[in-house]
Design a protein around this motif. Structure first.
Motif, PDB file in Angstrom:
ATOM      1  N   THR A   2      15.316 -45.172  -8.679  1.00 46.53           N
ATOM      2  CA  THR A   2      13.980 -44.940  -8.141  1.00 46.53           C
ATOM      3  C   THR A   2      14.106 -44.144  -6.855  1.00 46.53           C
ATOM      4  N   LEU A   3      13.050 -43.401  -6.569  1.00 49.66           N
ATOM      5  CA  LEU A   3      13.073 -42.540  -5.393  1.00 49.66           C
ATOM      6  C   LEU A   3      11.640 -42.321  -4.924  1.00 49.66           C
ATOM      7  N   VAL A   4      11.416 -42.494  -3.626  1.00 49.71           N
ATOM      8  CA  VAL A   4      10.115 -42.196  -3.028  1.00 49.71           C
ATOM      9  C   VAL A   4      10.355 -41.129  -1.973  1.00 49.71           C
ATOM     10  N   GLN A   5       9.706 -39.991  -2.166  1.00 49.07           N
ATOM     11  CA  GLN A   5       9.934 -38.854  -1.275  1.00 49.07           C
ATOM     12  C   GLN A   5       8.603 -38.302  -0.785  1.00 49.07           C
ATOM     13  N   PRO A   6       8.545 -37.810   0.463  1.00 48.42           N
ATOM     14  CA  PRO A   6       7.310 -37.184   0.939  1.00 48.42           C
ATOM     15  C   PRO A   6       7.160 -35.770   0.402  1.00 48.42           C
ATOM     16  N   VAL A   7       5.918 -35.324   0.318  1.00 48.07           N
ATOM     17  CA  VAL A   7       5.633 -33.939  -0.071  1.00 48.07           C
ATOM     18  C   VAL A   7       6.384 -32.986   0.857  1.00 48.07           C
ATOM     19  N   LEU A  64      14.256 -37.849 -16.959  1.00 49.43           N
ATOM     20  CA  LEU A  64      15.274 -38.306 -17.899  1.00 49.43           C
ATOM     21  C   LEU A  64      16.276 -37.198 -18.180  1.00 49.43           C
ATOM     22  N   CYS A  65      17.530 -37.565 -18.136  1.00 50.46           N
ATOM     23  CA  CYS A  65      18.613 -36.669 -18.522  1.00 50.46           C
ATOM     24  C   CYS A  65      19.071 -37.080 -19.913  1.00 50.46           C
ATOM     25  N   ALA A  66      19.471 -36.134 -20.726  1.00 46.59           N
ATOM     26  CA  ALA A  66      19.944 -36.457 -22.068  1.00 46.59           C
ATOM     27  C   ALA A  66      21.075 -35.512 -22.446  1.00 46.59           C
ATOM     28  N   TRP A  67      21.894 -35.940 -23.408  1.00 45.63           N
ATOM     29  CA  TRP A  67      22.927 -35.063 -23.938  1.00 45.63           C
ATOM     30  C   TRP A  67      22.875 -35.099 -25.458  1.00 45.63           C
ATOM     31  N   SER A  68      23.364 -34.037 -26.066  1.00 45.24           N
ATOM     32  CA  SER A  68      23.489 -34.038 -27.520  1.00 45.24           C
ATOM     33  C   SER A  68      24.793 -33.345 -27.896  1.00 45.24           C
ATOM     34  N   GLY A  69      25.308 -33.746 -29.038  1.00 42.73           N
ATOM     35  CA  GLY A  69      26.529 -33.133 -29.547  1.00 42.73           C
ATOM     36  C   GLY A  69      26.227 -32.346 -30.798  1.00 42.73           C
ATOM     37  N   GLN A  70      27.180 -32.327 -31.708  1.00 52.40           N
ATOM     38  CA  GLN A  70      27.022 -31.557 -32.938  1.00 52.40           C
ATOM     39  C   GLN A  70      25.974 -32.142 -33.858  1.00 52.40           C
ATOM     40  N   GLY A  71      25.703 -33.424 -33.711  1.00 51.10           N
ATOM     41  CA  GLY A  71      24.795 -34.096 -34.633  1.00 51.10           C
ATOM     42  C   GLY A  71      23.318 -33.913 -34.333  1.00 51.10           C
ATOM     43  N   HIS A  72      23.005 -33.250 -33.237  1.00 56.73           N
ATOM     44  CA  HIS A  72      21.628 -32.928 -32.837  1.00 56.73           C
ATOM     45  C   HIS A  72      20.838 -34.084 -32.243  1.00 56.73           C
ATOM     46  N   GLU A  73      21.228 -35.319 -32.510  1.00 56.21           N
ATOM     47  CA  GLU A  73      20.474 -36.402 -31.892  1.00 56.21           C
ATOM     48  C   GLU A  73      20.745 -36.408 -30.385  1.00 56.21           C
ATOM     49  N   GLN A  74      19.725 -36.847 -29.636  1.00 53.45           N
ATOM     50  CA  GLN A  74      19.836 -36.844 -28.182  1.00 53.45           C
ATOM     51  C   GLN A  74      20.005 -38.265 -27.672  1.00 53.45           C
ATOM     52  N   TYR A  75      20.832 -38.392 -26.637  1.00 54.15           N
ATOM     53  CA  TYR A  75      21.103 -39.686 -26.009  1.00 54.15           C
ATOM     54  C   TYR A  75      20.662 -39.604 -24.559  1.00 54.15           C
ATOM     55  N   PHE A  76      19.788 -40.525 -24.205  1.00 52.12           N
ATOM     56  CA  PHE A  76      19.131 -40.453 -22.910  1.00 52.12           C
ATOM     57  C   PHE A  76      19.772 -41.396 -21.893  1.00 52.12           C
ATOM     58  N   GLY A  77      19.676 -40.980 -20.639  1.00 55.67           N
ATOM     59  CA  GLY A  77      20.087 -41.836 -19.541  1.00 55.67           C
ATOM     60  C   GLY A  77      18.994 -42.823 -19.189  1.00 55.67           C
ATOM     61  N   PRO A  78      19.252 -43.657 -18.170  1.00 50.85           N
ATOM     62  CA  PRO A  78      18.276 -44.699 -17.805  1.00 50.85           C
ATOM     63  C   PRO A  78      17.053 -44.159 -17.072  1.00 50.85           C
ATOM     64  N   GLY A  79      17.116 -42.930 -16.570  1.00 53.38           N
ATOM     65  CA  GLY A  79      15.948 -42.337 -15.935  1.00 53.38           C
ATOM     66  C   GLY A  79      15.867 -42.566 -14.441  1.00 53.38           C
ATOM     67  N   THR A  80      15.114 -41.692 -13.771  1.00 56.85           N
ATOM     68  CA  THR A  80      14.801 -41.827 -12.336  1.00 56.85           C
ATOM     69  C   THR A  80      13.292 -41.794 -12.181  1.00 56.85           C
ATOM     70  N   ARG A  81      12.753 -42.836 -11.563  1.00 58.72           N
ATOM     71  CA  ARG A  81      11.318 -42.881 -11.288  1.00 58.72           C
ATOM     72  C   ARG A  81      11.093 -42.252  -9.929  1.00 58.72           C
ATOM     73  N   LEU A  82      10.459 -41.075  -9.905  1.00 55.25           N
ATOM     74  CA  LEU A  82      10.202 -40.344  -8.656  1.00 55.25           C
ATOM     75  C   LEU A  82       8.730 -40.455  -8.278  1.00 55.25           C
ATOM     76  N   THR A  83       8.479 -40.891  -7.062  1.00 51.95           N
ATOM     77  CA  THR A  83       7.125 -40.918  -6.528  1.00 51.95           C
ATOM     78  C   THR A  83       7.091 -40.015  -5.304  1.00 51.95           C
ATOM     79  N   VAL A  84       6.224 -39.021  -5.358  1.00 50.74           N
ATOM     80  CA  VAL A  84       6.061 -38.109  -4.226  1.00 50.74           C
ATOM     81  C   VAL A  84       4.790 -38.524  -3.486  1.00 50.74           C
ATOM     82  N   THR A  85       4.917 -38.813  -2.198  1.00 45.25           N
ATOM     83  CA  THR A  85       3.779 -39.352  -1.435  1.00 45.25           C
ATOM     84  C   THR A  85       3.260 -38.345  -0.405  1.00 45.25           C
TER      85      THR A  85
END
Lengths: 113, 111
Positions: free
Chosen positions: B10-15, B90-111
Motif C-alpha cells: 500500500t502507498l499513500v502519496q500526495p499529488v 498489478l504486475c504480471a508475467w507470462s511465459g510460452q503458455g500465454h496464461e498470466q500470473y499476477f503479483g499481490p498488487g499495490t494499492r495506491l492512493t493519491v491525496t
C-alpha cells in the motif's frame, strides 16, 4: 474496434446449482480465450485457456466452451459452493498478437448458501 | 516454482510527488512482463508490457513510465502523480503458455 465484453456485472446463484457466465467478443477472431478468478484485494488467478479449435475444456467442476459462430465463450461452475464467490474475468489476445491480452470487466458471482 | 513479488503493498502519496513501484519474478527466465491498473469497481487496464530487457510498449499515454533494467525486474514510475493515478496496480508475467500470473498488487492512493 475489437471488443471483449462480459455483459453481466453480477450473478447470484443458489449453492449446488450450476453458474454460467458469458463472454462475448466482436470485430475479431481470438486465437484463444482465458478465464481468471479475482478475489477482493487480490490479483487475478488463471483458471483455464481454450483455443479456437477447441469446443470445450474441463477442469474439476469448471467447464469452458468456445463458440466461434456465436463469438462467445461460456464458463460453467457445476455444484457451486459459497467459496466460488468471486469476480470472474475473461481475456483474449487481439487478432494477430499474442504478447498481450485484453480483459473483460468481469462478472461478480455470489453463491448463496 | 515461479514467484512474483510486488512492493509496496500500500502507498499513500500526495499529488505531484514521484512514484516508483517495483516488480520482480523468480523461477523463470525471459518472461513477458506487464503492468495493469484497476480502478475501484473497474476492469483491468493494461498500462505497459515488455518482451525483453529495455523493450517497453506503452498502451495508454499518460504521466506514467516503465522500465525493465533486468530480465526479471519491471519498474513503474511517475515524476508527478495525479489524483487520477489512484488505483490498484498489478504486475504480471507470462511465459510460452500465454496464461498470466499476477503479483499481490499495490494499492495506491493519491491525496
Amino acid at each position: 474496434s475489437q471488443k471483449i465484453e462480459q455483459n453481466s456485472e453480477a450473478l447470484n446463484i443458489q449453492e449446488g446449482k450450476t453458474a454460467t457466465l458469458t463472454c462475448n467478443y466482436t470485430n475479431y477472431s481470438p486465437a484463444y480465450l482465458q478465464w481468471y478468478r479475482q478475489d477482493p484485494g487480490r490479483g487475478p488467478v488463471f483458471l483455464l485457456l481454450i483455443r479456437e479449435n477447441e469446443k470445450e475444456k474441463r477442469k474439476e467442476r469448471l467447464k469452458v466452451t468456445f463458440d466461434t459462430t456465436l463469438k462467445q465463450s461460456l464458463f460453467h461452475i457445476t455444484a457451486s459452493q459459497p467459496a466460488d464467490s468471486a469476480t470472474y474475468l475473461c481475456a483474449s489476445p487481439p487478432s494477430g498478437g499474442y504478447q498481450k491480452v485484453t480483459f473483460g470487466t468481469g462478472t461478480k458471482l455470489q453463491v448463496i448458501p | 516454482s515461479q514467484t512474483i513479488h510486488q512492493w509496496p503493498a500500500t502507498l499513500v502519496q500526495p499529488v505531484g510527488s514521484p512514484l516508483s513501484l517495483e516488480c520482480t519474478v523468480e523461477g523463470t527466465s525471459n518472461p513477458n512482463l506487464y503492468w495493469y491498473r484497476q480502478a475501484a469497481g473497474r476492469g483491468l487496464q493494461l498500462l505497459f508490457y515488455s518482451v525483453g530487457i529495455g523493450q517497453i510498449s506503452s498502451e495508454v499515454p499518460q504521466n506514467l513510465s516503465a522500465s525493465r533494467p533486468q530480465d526479471r525486474q519491471f519498474i513503474l514510475s511517475s515524476k508527478k502523480l495525479l489524483l487520477s493515478d489512484s488505483g490498484f496496480y498489478l504486475c504480471a508475467w507470462s511465459g510460452q503458455g500465454h496464461e498470466q500470473y499476477f503479483g499481490p498488487g499495490t494499492r495506491l492512493t493519491v491525496t
